[in-house]
Design a protein around this motif. Structure first.
Motif, PDB file in Angstrom:
ATOM      1  N   LEU A  66       0.988  -1.522  -0.309  1.00  0.00           N
ATOM      2  CA  LEU A  66       0.024   0.109   0.142  1.00  0.00           C
ATOM      3  C   LEU A  66       1.060   1.455  -0.586  1.00  0.00           C
ATOM      4  O   LEU A  66       1.899   1.436   0.730  1.00  0.00           O
ATOM      5  CB  LEU A  66      -0.841  -0.032   1.204  1.00  0.00           C
ATOM      6  N   ALA A  67       0.279   2.482  -0.689  1.00  0.00           N
ATOM      7  CA  ALA A  67       1.470   3.533  -0.644  1.00  0.00           C
ATOM      8  C   ALA A  67       0.230   5.529  -0.634  1.00  0.00           C
ATOM      9  O   ALA A  67      -1.091   4.532  -1.518  1.00  0.00           O
ATOM     10  CB  ALA A  67       1.974   3.172  -2.392  1.00  0.00           C
ATOM     11  N   VAL A  68       0.698   5.834  -0.142  1.00  0.00           N
ATOM     12  CA  VAL A  68      -0.476   7.241  -0.538  1.00  0.00           C
ATOM     13  C   VAL A  68       0.495   8.169  -1.710  1.00  0.00           C
ATOM     14  O   VAL A  68       1.081   8.199  -1.473  1.00  0.00           O
ATOM     15  CB  VAL A  68      -0.934   7.704   0.616  1.00  0.00           C
ATOM     16  N   ILE A  69      -0.495   8.414  -3.038  1.00  0.00           N
ATOM     17  CA  ILE A  69      -0.043   8.302  -4.188  1.00  0.00           C
ATOM     18  C   ILE A  69      -0.866   9.648  -4.883  1.00  0.00           C
ATOM     19  O   ILE A  69      -1.970   9.582  -4.309  1.00  0.00           O
ATOM     20  CB  ILE A  69      -0.153   7.588  -5.153  1.00  0.00           C
ATOM     21  N   ASP A  70      -0.441  10.399  -4.591  1.00  0.00           N
ATOM     22  CA  ASP A  70      -1.123  12.052  -5.666  1.00  0.00           C
ATOM     23  C   ASP A  70      -1.598  11.540  -7.189  1.00  0.00           C
ATOM     24  O   ASP A  70      -0.444  11.204  -7.703  1.00  0.00           O
ATOM     25  CB  ASP A  70       0.153  12.887  -5.988  1.00  0.00           C
ATOM     26  N   PRO A  71      -2.689  11.368  -7.128  1.00  0.00           N
ATOM     27  CA  PRO A  71      -3.358  11.339  -8.173  1.00  0.00           C
ATOM     28  C   PRO A  71      -3.177  12.154  -9.342  1.00  0.00           C
ATOM     29  O   PRO A  71      -2.368  10.918 -10.493  1.00  0.00           O
ATOM     30  CB  PRO A  71      -4.419  11.206  -7.860  1.00  0.00           C
ATOM     31  N   GLU A  72      -2.362  13.294  -9.313  1.00  0.00           N
ATOM     32  CA  GLU A  72      -2.054  13.956 -10.086  1.00  0.00           C
ATOM     33  C   GLU A  72      -1.021  14.108 -10.573  1.00  0.00           C
ATOM     34  O   GLU A  72      -0.466  13.888 -11.710  1.00  0.00           O
ATOM     35  CB  GLU A  72      -2.179  15.565  -9.683  1.00  0.00           C
ATOM     36  N   THR A  73       0.642  13.615 -10.481  1.00  0.00           N
ATOM     37  CA  THR A  73       1.935  12.997 -10.289  1.00  0.00           C
ATOM     38  C   THR A  73       2.081  11.248 -10.173  1.00  0.00           C
ATOM     39  O   THR A  73       2.629  11.469 -11.242  1.00  0.00           O
ATOM     40  CB  THR A  73       2.888  14.148  -9.497  1.00  0.00           C
ATOM     41  N   GLY A  74       1.541  10.810  -8.853  1.00  0.00           N
ATOM     42  CA  GLY A  74       1.831   9.030  -9.641  1.00  0.00           C
ATOM     43  C   GLY A  74       2.824   8.644  -8.810  1.00  0.00           C
ATOM     44  O   GLY A  74       3.046   8.018  -8.791  1.00  0.00           O
ATOM     45  N   LEU A  75       2.850  10.091  -7.971  1.00  0.00           N
ATOM     46  CA  LEU A  75       4.388  10.071  -6.922  1.00  0.00           C
ATOM     47  C   LEU A  75       3.995   9.261  -5.766  1.00  0.00           C
ATOM     48  O   LEU A  75       2.551   9.610  -5.324  1.00  0.00           O
ATOM     49  CB  LEU A  75       5.171  11.033  -6.529  1.00  0.00           C
ATOM     50  N   GLU A  76       4.522   8.710  -4.646  1.00  0.00           N
ATOM     51  CA  GLU A  76       3.728   8.898  -3.505  1.00  0.00           C
ATOM     52  C   GLU A  76       4.250  10.492  -2.479  1.00  0.00           C
ATOM     53  O   GLU A  76       5.207  10.678  -3.207  1.00  0.00           O
ATOM     54  CB  GLU A  76       5.313   7.639  -3.308  1.00  0.00           C
ATOM     55  N   CYS A  77       2.928  10.275  -1.943  1.00  0.00           N
ATOM     56  CA  CYS A  77       3.243  11.396  -0.777  1.00  0.00           C
ATOM     57  C   CYS A  77       3.653  11.474   0.405  1.00  0.00           C
ATOM     58  O   CYS A  77       4.593  10.660   0.853  1.00  0.00           O
ATOM     59  CB  CYS A  77       1.651  12.029  -0.674  1.00  0.00           C
ATOM     60  N   PRO A  78       4.027  12.385   1.205  1.00  0.00           N
ATOM     61  CA  PRO A  78       5.579  12.919   1.558  1.00  0.00           C
ATOM     62  C   PRO A  78       4.534  12.396   2.952  1.00  0.00           C
ATOM     63  O   PRO A  78       3.716  12.198   3.260  1.00  0.00           O
ATOM     64  CB  PRO A  78       6.228  13.494   1.923  1.00  0.00           C
TER      65      PRO A  78
END
Length: 569
Positions: A339-351
């Protein structure tokens, strides 16, 4: 060592010959009516009879699906058991759906049989349901249909042999837009979920599971009925949730466990305190979205621990509790999940989230994103909806549609639905985070936060607030409360506030956010009900949104070409 049953059909068959209490219903303390009691063996007999009837009634070549349009009567678990034994599937039909939408749910799931009750027959009048046979429980004709199958036993009649991969549930998942999607749930996945919860909560034959959430929704079946089957507990049914009858029912049935969704806990807390609030056997409530403040209040008042969980009917991601879980967290990723928390706009994992000494989030704009499972997924798809499946599993990941944040130790915290994200002055906010802050106000019985269009760009924060009994809205006290909250960001304070007697809820006791967003800060249409007062923030305080202020506000929307955004859909 005995192997645990791998299918729900096996769990039902285990009831055969067991004369301990299996199912209770019909208690009414106000009228002095004691509950009716059926043994586990009697339950299995009733399920087997309906399984045999189902096999005979299904047309050749038809999908083995039966629609169930019932309140929480004994017939609902009878048909769940029948479908399991027959290798068929139940589609839970929501009785708050109307007209073509209700017909669409039955036809979309290819149900050739629809089981209902006399109280729901008016919902079916005038509907075009070609090829669908309607069975009306509680009638002489229904009893006559069942009579020839009274001696049926488990495994005596099947559409196809039930196995772990057999479809058992087609449960509709709601969304803010579009038609509900029917999530597929197999017998193997459901049995495994039941065993897991039964182990976690140490469910045994002395327990009684109180089912007050609707059985057409996954919460009641997966988190209440199934753990009871797996652990050997009795099941007690309430036709529909009632806050005023909750304690009377719990005492009448000797209930030890219940599930909740949405704002049911808030409505229980809003009932008048009684000297006997702790006079019961209830030991545990399991559900979602109670919020840390209300969970603590519930435990203090009723002496019952509430355990917040996370899981969707789809089964695409799981969060598991551990002994070292901090307050407010739901747990860590389940076994096998990535599981990861992802910024849907960038596809990158949130801090990682930054929490202050009181455990309050201080960097929500950066830390909150969508929870994504990058590992294996138990998601089994949606019935006849490949586009929805593709959206849920894009890029090879399972996207939950839920907002979360993760602390540096890996614990996950729920922050709302992706549909409930607000964008205020280019900053992303999560409704659930603001709700948890507003819920601390002593006068609040229930709170919902949602977006309304800003007159220039993006959104503004609006809140609906139901007050505790005997409380009145004091704008100065509310503003002072907001000013004292250290984790209330500068963009989070509601610009608009509607004060209601009670928040609108759906049939599953979740806040009816679509209705709230649709109403916004506008008065009801001509001929509508008396408007609930709306307050708006001016500077640091709140004042009523009177006719003059509303006219000026609407003119600002007109000037910027955004007036149509406020139109009710």
């Amino acid at each position: 060592m005995t192997t645990a049953p791998e299918t729900v059909a096996e769990l039902i068959a285990c009831h055969w010959g067991d004369h301990r209490t299996g199912l209770m219903y019909g208690a009414d303390a106000a009228r002095g009516v004691r509950p009716a009691v059926l043994s586990r063996h009697r339950y299995a007999r009733e399920a087997a009879a309906r399984a045999a009837l189902l096999v005979d009634l299904l047309p050749p070549g038809a999908e083995p699906h039966v629609g169930v349009l019932l309140d929480n009567t004994p017939e609902f678990p009878f048909w769940l058991g029948a479908a399991a034994l027959a290798g068929a599937a139940v589609a839970g039909i929501n009785p708050t759906r109307r007209g073509p939408e209700l017909a669409r749910d039955v036809l979309h799931t290819d149900c050739r049989i629809l089981v209902t009750e006399p109280a729901h027959l008016p919902l079916l009048r005038g509907l075009d349901l070609p090829g669908v046979r309607i069975l009306v429980t509680g009638t002489e004709s229904y009893a006559a249909l069942l009579a020839p199958y009274a001696d049926a036993g488990p495994g005596g009649a099947t559409v196809r042999p039930p196995g772990p991969g057999s479809r058992l549930l087609l449960y509709f998942t709601s969304g803010s837009t579009g038609a509900p999607k029917a999530a597929i749930c197999s017998q193997g996945r459901l049995a495994a979920a039941g065993h897991s919860l039964a182990r976690s909560f140490r469910v045994g034959p002395d327990d009684v599971h109180y089912v007050c959430m609707p059985l057409f929704h996954g919460n009641a079946v997966i988190a209440d009925w199934l753990p009871a089957l797996c652990g050997g507990a009795a099941v007690a049914l309430r036709p529909r949730f009632s806050a005023s009858s909750f304690l009377d029912d719990v005492r009448a049935y000797g209930a030890t466990y219940f599930t909740y969704v949405g704002r049911a806990v808030q409505y229980l807390l809003a009932t008048a305190p009684r000297p006997d609030d702790r006079a019961h056997r209830l030991r545990l409530g399991f559900g979602t979205e109670a919020g840390a403040v209300d969970a603590a209040r519930f435990t203090e008042r009723f002496g019952v621990r509430l355990v917040e969980g996370y899981g969707a009917t789809e089964g695409g991601a799981s969060v598991q509790r551990t002994p070292d879980i901090p307050p407010g967290a739901l747990g860590r990723a389940g076994a096998g999940d990535d599981l990861a928390v992802i910024d849907p706009e960038t596809g990158l994992e949130c801090p990682a989230a930054v929490l202050d000494a009181d455990g309050r989030l201080t960097n929500g704009a950066e830390a909150i994103g969508e929870l994504v499972n990058r590992g294996r997924s138990l998601f089994e798809g949606y019935w006849r909806n490949p586009a929805a499946e593709a959206a849920r599993t894009r890029d090879g990941w399972y996207w939950t549609g839920d907002l979360f944040f993760r602390d540096p130790e890996g614990f996950l915290y729920f922050a709302g639905r992706t549909d409930d994200r607000l964008r205020v002055d280019s900053e992303n906010l999560a409704a659930a985070v603001i709700e948890n802050i507003l819920a601390r106000w002593d006068a609040a019985a229930a709170v919902a936060v949602y977006a309304v269009p800003d007159e220039v760009a993006g959104d503004q924060v609006m809140a609906a607030l139901a007050l505790r009994e005997g409380a009145s809205f004091d704008p100065d006290a509310f503003a002072a409360f907001l000013a004292a909250q250290p984790d209330l960001g500068t963009k989070m304070a509601p610009r608009y506030l509607r004060v209601l007697d009670a928040l609108p809820v759906t049939a599953t006791n979740k806040i009816h956010r679509v209705a709230l967003r649709r109403a916004g800060f506008l008065p009801p249409p001509a001929g509508g009900s008396r408007p609930a007062p709306v307050w708006h923030r001016t500077g640091a305080g709140y004042r009523p949104l009177d006719a003059e202020s509303l006219a000026a506000l609407l003119a600002a929307y007109e000037d910027r070409g955004r007036r149509e955004l406020l139109d009710r859909g």
